[in-house]
Design an enzyme around this catalytic site. Sequence first.
Site, mmCIF file in Angstrom:
data_model
loop_
_atom_site.group_PDB
_atom_site.id
_atom_site.type_symbol
_atom_site.label_atom_id
_atom_site.label_comp_id
_atom_site.label_asym_id
_atom_site.label_seq_id
_atom_site.Cartn_x
_atom_site.Cartn_y
_atom_site.Cartn_z
ATOM 1 N N ALA A 1 0.813 -1.222 0.000
ATOM 2 C CA ALA A 1 0.000 0.000 0.000
ATOM 3 C C ALA A 1 0.848 1.275 0.000
ATOM 4 O O ALA A 1 0.480 2.272 -0.622
ATOM 5 C CB ALA A 1 -0.940 -0.004 1.211
ATOM 6 N N HIS B 1 0.933 -15.603 8.007
ATOM 7 C CA HIS B 1 1.657 -14.500 8.641
ATOM 8 C C HIS B 1 1.169 -14.274 10.060
ATOM 9 O O HIS B 1 0.107 -14.771 10.448
ATOM 10 C CB HIS B 1 1.466 -13.209 7.831
ATOM 11 N N GLN C 1 1.534 -11.085 13.455
ATOM 12 C CA GLN C 1 1.828 -9.684 13.700
ATOM 13 C C GLN C 1 2.632 -9.542 14.985
ATOM 14 O O GLN C 1 2.574 -10.403 15.857
ATOM 15 C CB GLN C 1 0.534 -8.880 13.803
ATOM 16 N N MET D 1 -19.329 -15.808 21.861
ATOM 17 C CA MET D 1 -19.090 -15.220 23.185
ATOM 18 C C MET D 1 -19.859 -13.904 23.195
ATOM 19 O O MET D 1 -19.332 -12.869 22.788
ATOM 20 C CB MET D 1 -17.597 -14.979 23.414
ATOM 21 N N GLU E 1 -21.730 -13.905 28.208
ATOM 22 C CA GLU E 1 -20.273 -13.897 28.294
ATOM 23 C C GLU E 1 -19.726 -12.468 28.398
ATOM 24 O O GLU E 1 -18.785 -12.208 29.140
ATOM 25 C CB GLU E 1 -19.666 -14.597 27.080
HETATM 26 O O1 G1P Z 1 -4.334 -5.813 11.586
HETATM 27 P P1 G1P Z 1 -5.394 -6.596 10.862
HETATM 28 O O2 G1P Z 1 -5.000 -8.033 10.652
HETATM 29 O O3 G1P Z 1 -5.848 -5.947 9.605
HETATM 30 O O4 G1P Z 1 -6.653 -6.584 11.841
HETATM 31 C C1 G1P Z 1 -7.087 -7.635 12.638
HETATM 32 O O5 G1P Z 1 -6.297 -7.762 13.821
HETATM 33 C C2 G1P Z 1 -6.307 -6.638 14.706
HETATM 34 C C3 G1P Z 1 -5.501 -6.986 15.942
HETATM 35 O O6 G1P Z 1 -6.047 -8.079 16.651
HETATM 36 C C4 G1P Z 1 -7.732 -6.227 15.086
HETATM 37 O O7 G1P Z 1 -7.702 -5.023 15.794
HETATM 38 C C5 G1P Z 1 -8.616 -6.075 13.849
HETATM 39 O O8 G1P Z 1 -9.950 -5.838 14.254
HETATM 40 C C6 G1P Z 1 -8.531 -7.344 13.004
HETATM 41 O O9 G1P Z 1 -9.324 -7.209 11.853
HETATM 42 O O1 G1P Z 2 -28.957 -19.305 24.583
HETATM 43 P P1 G1P Z 2 -28.756 -19.055 23.111
HETATM 44 O O2 G1P Z 2 -29.412 -17.794 22.645
HETATM 45 O O3 G1P Z 2 -29.101 -20.240 22.276
HETATM 46 O O4 G1P Z 2 -27.169 -18.873 22.943
HETATM 47 C C1 G1P Z 2 -26.507 -17.668 22.737
HETATM 48 O O5 G1P Z 2 -26.349 -16.930 23.949
HETATM 49 C C2 G1P Z 2 -25.590 -17.558 24.990
HETATM 50 C C3 G1P Z 2 -25.473 -16.606 26.150
HETATM 51 O O6 G1P Z 2 -24.792 -15.421 25.808
HETATM 52 C C4 G1P Z 2 -24.220 -17.996 24.474
HETATM 53 O O7 G1P Z 2 -23.591 -18.783 25.456
HETATM 54 C C5 G1P Z 2 -24.329 -18.808 23.179
HETATM 55 O O8 G1P Z 2 -23.028 -19.057 22.682
HETATM 56 C C6 G1P Z 2 -25.144 -18.012 22.167
HETATM 57 O O9 G1P Z 2 -25.275 -18.731 20.968
#
Ligand code: G1P
Ligand code: G1P
Lengths: 351, 351
Positions: free
Chosen positions: B61, B166, B168, B316, B320
């Site tokens: 880039a 790759h 980072q 999650m 969660e």
């Molecule tokens: O730097 P990248 O690979 O474009 O970006 C990815 O990793 C980053 C670091 O975990 C995150 O913040 C970004 O949301 C994700 O898309």
């Molecule tokens: O209970 P549900 O709606 O089937 O499940 C959803 O919500 C839960 C609570 O946040 C999570 O643990 C599950 O991974 C998600 O799929």
Amino acid sequence: EVNFDPKEHQHLRYNPLRDSWVLVSAHRMKRPWAGQVEKPPEEHIPRYDQRNPLCPRNTRANGEVNPDYESTYIFENDFPALQPNAPGPGSDQHPLFQCKAARGVCKVMCFHPWSDVTLPLMKKEEVVKVIDKWADIVEELGATYPWVQIFENKGAMMGCSNPHPHCQVWASNFVPNEPALSDRCQRAYYEKHGEPLLLQYAKQEAGKQERVVVETSDWLAVVPYWATWPYQTLLLPRRHILRINDLTTEEREGLADIMKRLLTKYDNLFEVSFPYSMGWHGAPTGPHLKEDNSHWQLHAHYYPPLLRSATVKKFMVGYEMLAQEQRDLTPEQAAEKLRNLPEKHYKTRET
Amino acid sequence: EVNFDPKEHQHLRYNPLRDSWVLVSAHRMKRPWAGQVEKPPEEHIPRYDQRNPLCPRNTRANGEVNPDYESTYIFENDFPALQPNAPGPGSDQHPLFQCKAARGVCKVMCFHPWSDVTLPLMKKEEVVKVIDKWADIVEELGATYPWVQIFENKGAMMGCSNPHPHCQVWASNFVPNEPALSDRCQRAYYEKHGEPLLLQYAKQEAGKQERVVVETSDWLAVVPYWATWPYQTLLLPRRHILRINDLTTEEREGLADIMKRLLTKYDNLFEVSFPYSMGWHGAPTGPHLKEDNSHWQLHAHYYPPLLRSATVKKFMVGYEMLAQEQRDLTPEQAAEKLRNLPEKHYKTRET
Ligand SMILES: O=P(O)(O)O[C@H]1O[C@H](CO)[C@@H](O)[C@H](O)[C@H]1O
Ligand SMILES: O=P(O)(O)O[C@H]1O[C@H](CO)[C@@H](O)[C@H](O)[C@H]1O
């Protein structure tokens, strides 16, 4: 010497509810996105689907038949993560292999008999009914359980497997990690400053205005100074309120109003039914009802994943999971965008 | 009286590296899944793509041209979240609006000149080269920066926008939240028990065997007792080692071996290139090089999202994010599944 500009210069912001820091690198929004694109949510959901276990009159997985409900409807989750009578493990344990009993109940609450509405599209009186039900269930389960977690996963992107408008309520015999941390932070602040953290915070934000998205006489919705999700918001009462069941009739109406306005803006942002996970945090219940919880202030967190468009979300992955949360636009930029959006829902606009 | 069975009865497990609890509700796996299904990863990636900025000889880039590299190749991220010279905010701040300077560098490291290989499909000598490069960069950036975070986002599901193999490296002038928490936990354990937490843990797990996935004379890969992601693993040396650059030649070869075996099992689980985020945690560097960091033990975390199949992940979300992490199978079940998988990669198997 270049002056500090939060939109150009990465910096850390402190989250006083979690005692941790967020990395704000707003200049990262300039980077092109060639990664995963999400499926946009289904826009044509039938009002009634005879195979949907959440609709009135339908039979659920366990054979029970839903009543022909006309407002909210609450029932036990057919696949609960918490059950009331699970036996517990023994108590003789190595410090690296610690295990505890977990008991509780999981409920599902339908917001409305129709599958094709969402909170922002419901009538204000209908949203008040949802709030009343939230208050009732906290009152009921909170009589014995120390924590009652109300949360809504909205949209398939947030793991929601049913388009019918609903939320969940999980009550437990323990205060989970997140509220336990928030409790410690609010208590320490109160002890040091003599005022509840979030009451003080709401006053400050109401004065500053730069992160306010919507407000009413009783409520404030802001993109918090320490927001991690791109368009995260924090919903706060202006009065000192410990729990959702302490809200007056007027405050419930105000809450319905601000929720509808906030969620309409969310939907209008990318003209899509905006996915998010949200939930309420209030003072702990059960045995904690007898304690002094003046350091607490009721609030709701909204965590929406979308970043760039209806189909490009923020990934909280490698660096975020292993090191620290990172965001790609400033909370002030997010608040400004949301604030400037119309309060009329895009689906109800004349074309 | 029913006896406690971790596969049937939900319970909480303690994570000693994060001082928090995980809700294990293994019986939830019985619930049918009608929610979001992910796109399976692209299986036919060309070895060389002239539009891919990570391939040898291509232009990136910022206009720079990659060399015709034959092994690993490291360069500055063209859209860095951390830059070395960003100005900092002023210091006079309200306790609820705290902001700090953040400085650092972000690098991208290609593992191999070819886009169509991944670590488990690379030769052992090639993986050793990756480990050597990790050690070099920690040595180099760790000379001044307090924290050097090596992490790999693998697969589009984990926000990875480029299929070329790759990782980072983000180095910062601060120790981020996660390692700061892990540092506190390891220090407290060491002070109390006189032995590094993870050294003691590796010994215990090697003895018990029930959560071990693969092992060599120097290394151990286990599904930790407190795992939150369905097939999460923890990679541990058996000897007390503070940082990745302290590994001997023999230990680097052993690490290449165990990584290849673990990642082959991951790919074989659902016969798909297994998505995950992984990263290394070792003792802090820069000014911390002069301190006593005996409480630390080098380790890698693997966080893979898949739960049920190549296209159904664990979300999650609501509970969660707002309350506590929850998992749907026991760590012992996950370890057993991985342990029993072949060590020959499904892509190299004769048909
Ligand atoms: O730097 P990248 O690979 O474009 O970006 C990815 O990793 C980053 C670091 O975990 C995150 O913040 C970004 O949301 C994700 O898309
Ligand atoms: O209970 P549900 O709606 O089937 O499940 C959803 O919500 C839960 C609570 O946040 C999570 O643990 C599950 O991974 C998600 O799929």
